[in-house]
Design a protein around this motif. Structure first.
Motif: not given
Length: 190
Positions: A148-158, A161-170
Motif C-alpha cells: 500500500x503506497x499511500x500508507x507505506x505499509x506492506x502486508x506479508x502472507x505465508x 503464519x499470521x499476516x505480518x504488517x510492516x511499516x515503511x520497509x525499505x
C-alpha cells in the motif's frame, strides 16, 4: 473494482470467461470462486509506474536466478478453488511450470503461483485485496505481498503464519521462496 453476479442466467464457465476476456481486451477481468465477474478499473499512471518497478525487479531477479517463471499483471491463473485471478506480479517455480501443458499455458494456467504481489491503487478497497491475498494463500501460494503506497505499509502472507504488517520497509526479502531476492521499495515510497 466492481463485482457482477451473473447467476443464474449466465454460467461463467472457463470457456465463457475466456470469451469475455477476448471480446473485451481493454478490460481487466477476474472470476471469483463463487462465479462472480470482477471488473478491475485501469490503474492510474502513478500506480502503473510503481507496478512496473516492482515487476521489473522480480523479472531481473528471475532472469539471473533461473529458478522459475515471472509474470506481469496481464497473466491470469485458474486457482484450485475455481477462481481466475490476475495478480499484479507473480512467480512460479520452474518444475511446477514445466508440468503445465503448452495448451494450458495459452489459457489461464491451472495452478496457483508460488509468489504473488498486489499493489494497492488509490481506488482499491484494502479489505478486498487482503481477502484476495488470503485466497492465494489458501490455494497454494507460499509468499504474498500486498503493498500500500499511500500508507507505506506492506502486508506479508505465508501459509500457517499470521499476516505480518510492516511499516515503511525499505526492502523485502523473498525468504526461501525467492532465494536471494530483495525488493527495493524506495522508489515506491517516493
Amino acid at each position: 473494482m466492481i463485482a457482477l453476479n451473473l447467476r443464474p442466467t449466465l454460467q461463467l464457465t472457463d470457456e465463457v470467461f475466456a470469451q469475455l476476456c477476448q471480446q473485451n481486451p481493454d478490460l481487466r477481468l477476474e472470476r471469483t470462486a463463487q462465479g462472480e465477474l470482477i471488473a478491475i478499473s485501469p490503474a492510474g499512471s502513478e500506480s502503473g509506474r510503481q507496478n512496473l518497478s516492482l515487476s521489473a525487479q522480480l523479472w531481473q531477479w528471475n532472469h539471473q536466478a533461473k529458478l522459475g517463471v515471472a509474470f506481469d499483471s496481464s497473466a491470469g491463473f485458474t486457482l484450485p478453488n475455481g477462481a481466475i485471478r490476475s495478480p499484479d506480479a507473480a512467480w512460479i517455480e520452474q518444475t511446477r511450470w514445466d508440468n503445465v501443458s503448452p495448451e494450458q499455458r495459452r489459457k489461464f494456467a491451472p495452478l496457483c503461483p508460488d509468489f504473488v504481489l498486489e499493489l494497492k491503487s488509490p481506488s482499491d478497497d484494502l479489505a478486498a485485496l487482503q481477502a484476495k491475498l488470503q485466497e492465494y494463500i489458501d490455494n497454494g501460494t507460499q509468499l504474498g505481498w500486498l503493498i500500500d503506497p499511500e500508507t507505506q505499509t506492506v502486508y506479508c502472507y505465508q501459509p500457517g503464519q499470521p499476516m505480518q504488517r510492516l511499516n515503511q520497509p525499505s526492502t523485502l526479502s523473498g525468504e526461501t521462496i525467492l532465494p536471494n531476492f530483495v525488493m527495493d521499495l524506495t522508489l515506491i515510497w517516493e
